[in-house]
Design an enzyme around this catalytic site. Structure first.
Site, PDB file in Angstrom:
ATOM      1  N   GLU A 454     -34.291  -4.991 -46.336  1.00  8.17           N
ATOM      2  CA  GLU A 454     -34.731  -4.149 -45.233  1.00  8.17           C
ATOM      3  C   GLU A 454     -35.602  -4.974 -44.299  1.00  8.17           C
ATOM      4  O   GLU A 454     -36.506  -5.679 -44.740  1.00  8.17           O
ATOM      5  CB  GLU A 454     -35.507  -2.962 -45.805  1.00  8.17           C
ATOM      6  CG  GLU A 454     -35.414  -1.709 -44.980  1.00  8.17           C
ATOM      7  CD  GLU A 454     -36.443  -1.650 -43.884  1.00  8.17           C
ATOM      8  OE1 GLU A 454     -37.522  -2.236 -44.079  1.00  8.17           O
ATOM      9  OE2 GLU A 454     -36.156  -1.028 -42.846  1.00  8.17           O
ATOM     10  N   ASP A 527     -39.818  -3.152 -49.720  1.00 13.57           N
ATOM     11  CA  ASP A 527     -41.248  -3.320 -49.938  1.00 13.57           C
ATOM     12  C   ASP A 527     -41.756  -2.438 -51.072  1.00 13.57           C
ATOM     13  O   ASP A 527     -41.182  -1.401 -51.369  1.00 13.57           O
ATOM     14  CB  ASP A 527     -42.016  -2.990 -48.655  1.00 13.57           C
ATOM     15  CG  ASP A 527     -41.864  -4.093 -47.624  1.00 13.57           C
ATOM     16  OD1 ASP A 527     -41.626  -5.248 -48.043  1.00 13.57           O
ATOM     17  OD2 ASP A 527     -41.963  -3.805 -46.418  1.00 13.57           O
TER      18      ASP A 527
END
Ligand code: TSJ
Length: 667
Positions: A454, A527
């Site tokens: 991402e 994350d």
């Protein structure tokens, strides 16, 4: 008689050579007792045959075996309360307010029914009556199996004004039945400690596993109260445990449907309910449609979950399709040869089917499919008849249901067209890979990995840091399509998802083909924060809905990036958890308490340079990957809906708690 005894003694001697159970047997044991021992010995030799496995699942089965007896008593109409507790030391206690297991001495055997129940294999169905005897798969094999697999077991029967007590160890009687006091209630109370010699993986009970099963039992037995409690001191600080639940549903499986539809929007007000019986079989069914696109059918035979379906589900599906088409024709909404398919009729449907029958046949690989064909006829007739009159009497609901099926039908048609278009116009079948994909050199899928990353900067580091021989990178950015709310036609043409589908190479939905999969490790790298968890969940939802075999076969992983960077002078190290941070910090400090150690929190993958990312998160030698597995499709469906539903708070809470029910995180 003499002869018989001698023969049995010989058996004993032979057996005694290789087994220590028999060494405890004295010569006065008669034939029936030897049979008893052989039975229970068989259980200890091949426990898997009786409880499925000796892992956590088998451990929990012991409880179901015992509770099933109390449920039988409830079905017979004599028991209203069952209390289950996990006591300190992972001891289980089960108490009911039934008639109490019979304690008088039977003439034939010279033993009490109580003794027979706990010492003779398959004694469960041999005496007494009333209700439906459960002979389902792994269930109902009885108290003697639990007894054989328990380090100790104690039973107290309150009956005829007296408390009768008996004790066992690994199936052996350690205390004959005796009266230990007076009582003015009736009921059965069993406590046991699973034998750690048998359950070598774990002897620790999981409250949520027992809770789920007890809740199912409560739904399936309307009005029965089951309480479940965790009394272990070590659970006191966990929010999942340290608790007591009182489970009682007057509405039975109607409330089960309402429960499953929590967080979904029903398109008609009431849960449709029907029940019927023929000969020795009976069926009941509850259903309600929501505005979702998924189909949730949960079926049971004799209170045993049948995840693979079978005759009851077949009968239902056939009748549902028939009744809806018939109604559509009658109302002139479906004209001429117009039809809606079975799948169309089940879009957005939540349904619970419960059948009870005398001689249930369980088939299939996991014995989780009902094979009795008379049940198909019964359910088919019931649903045809009941649904016809329901639709007749509830025009508003009927219209909503028919509209839903029609929309599903049109969408399916559109999806098919879109698929063909996409196939023609894009690389879907041409073998041309998306521009975004940085592919690897290796071509053998079993050696290839793809990182789904991402964000731009993280993708940049990953592309630089990777080992391009076998690691491919697929960057994804921006907000992904919320797949729960989208149909297949949108998926194929979606600009975020289409490159992913093409890169993986195996297609989606009905056309998914595992053999075409281009990577055997698909690694989601996001994350370690709430947003990362959200993206992970969206991707998992997508895989769950459209490429489920990827999850089932263990091809999906989550990368585990570090949380902290610790620096002392020229040395840096990373930590993946708070505990590890503290440990490493202490280690780096060593003797020198005053040494200055800087601790930085990684804000995101994008912060790491290519080297750092390789060393901490991508190098197969040092990285940690968490494999994603699906433990329970129904629970997963509920969680995905919770995540994707309108309500924000439960979603946030879940994301923060992180994937507890859906994903089994192992290394
Ligand atoms: F599994 C078990 F045996 F350990 C066990 C049985 C455990 C627990 C917690 C409960 C029971 C149990 C058995 N509860 N209620 C009964 N009922 C009978 O065994 C019973 C009582 C009376 C009569 C009768 O015909 O009078 C028949 C039965 C089967």
């Amino acid at each position: 008689m003499e002869n018989e005894n001698r023969e049995n003694e010989e058996i004993l001697e032979i057996e005694a050579v290789d087994d220590d159970i028999t060494s405890a047997v004295s010569e006065e044991y008669d034939a029936s007792q030897i049979q008893v021992l052989e039975g229970l010995e068989a259980v200890r030799k091949r426990p898997g045959m009786y409880i499925g496995s000796t892992s956590a699942s088998g451990l929990h089965h012991l409880v179901y075996e015992i509770v099933d007896n109390s449920i039988d008593e409830a079905l017979a109409g004599y028991c209203t309360h069952i209390e289950v507790a996990i006591e300190p030391g992972n001891i289980i206690s089960v108490r009911d307010n039934g008639r109490g297991i019979p304690v008088d001495i039977q003439e034939q055997t010279g033993k009490s029914a109580l003794e027979v129940v706990f010492t003779v294999l398959h004694a469960g169905g041999k005496f007494g009556g009333g209700g439906y005897k459960v002979s389902g798969g792994l269930h109902g094999v009885g108290a003697s199996v639990v007894n054989a697999l328990s380090e100790w077991l104690e039973v107290e029967v309150h009956k005829n004004g007296k408390i009768h007590q008996m004790k066992f160890s690994r199936g052996f009687i350690t205390q004959e039945m005796k009266i230990i006091g007076d009582t003015d209630i009736s009921g059965t109370f069993v406590r046991f400690k699973p034998d750690p010699e048998m359950f070598t993986d774990t002897t620790v009970y999981d409250y949520s596993v027992l809770h789920k099963r007890m809740q199912e039992e409560a739904f399936l037995n309307a009005g029965l109260t089951i309480t479940i409690e965790d009394r272990r001191p070590e659970s006191a600080h966990l929010d999942e445990s340290d608790r007591k639940d009182i489970l009682c549903y007057e509405g039975g499986i109607r409330e089960f449907v309402t429960f499953l539809n929590n967080n979904k929007n029903p398109i008609h007000e009431d849960v449709i309910y029907m029940s019927g019986k023929k000969d020795d079989a009976m069926a009941e069914l509850a259903m309600q449609y929501t505005d979702t696109y998924s189909e949730v059918i949960v079926s049971f035979a004799n209170n045993v979950h049948t995840p693979e379906g079978g005759m009851h589900e077949d009968g239902f599906k056939r009748a549902l399709t028939n009744a809806i088409n018939k109604y559509g024709k009658k109302m002139n909404i479906l004209k001429g040869d117009d039809k809606v398919s079975g799948e169309d009729c089940r879009e957005g449907l939540t349904c619970v089917i419960s059948v009870k029958l005398l001689d249930a046949q369980f088939e299939g690989q996991t014995k989780a499919k009902l094979g009795n064909s008379e049940v198909r006829t019964l359910v088919n007739a019931l649903v045809n008849e009941a649904l016809e009159s329901y639709l007749e009497e509830n025009p508003a609901a009927a219209k909503a249901i028919l509209d839903k099926a029609l929309t599903a039908n049109r969408a399916r048609e559109a999806a098919r067209k879109a698929r063909e278009n996409v196939r023609r116009s894009t690389a879907l079948e041409s073998g041309q890979m998306p521009d975004k994909l940085q592919d690897c050199n290796e071509r053998d899928p079993s050696l290839c990995e793809v990182y789904i990353v991402e964000g731009d900067s993280a993708a940049g580091s990953a592309i630089q840091g990777r080992d391009s021989r076998f690691q491919a990178i697929l960057p994804m950015w921006g907000k992904m399509l919320n797949v729960e709310k989208a149909r297949a036609d949108k998926i194929y043409s979606n600009e975020k998802l289409s490159p992913l589908i093409v890169a993986l190479g195996a297609g989606i939905g009905d056309e998914f083909n595992l053999e075409k999969l281009r990577y055997h490790k698909i690694i989601i790298m996001s994350d370690a924060d709430v947003d990362g968890a959200h993206i992970r969940t969206l991707l998992l939802t997508f895989f769950f809905r459209y490429m489920r075999p990827l999850i089932e076969n263990g091809y999906i992983y989550c990368a585990v990036p570090p949380l902290y960077k610790l620096t002392r002078g020229k040395t840096t190290r990373v930590a993946y958890s708070d505990d590890e941070r503290d440990a490493i910090s202490a280690e780096m400090r060593g003797e020198n308490q005053k040494a200055e150690i800087t601790i930085n929190r990684f804000k995101g993958l994008g912060e790491m340079d290519a080297h750092e990312l390789w060393d901490t998160t991508m190098d197969p030698e040092t990285r940690t990957l968490r494999r994603v597995t699906l433990s329970d499709a129904v629970a997963a469906d509920a969680v995905f809906n919770l995540l994707m539903g309108e309500e924000v708070d439960p979603r946030r809470e879940w994301i923060e708690d992180n994937a507890k029910y859906v994903i089994n995180l192992d290394i």
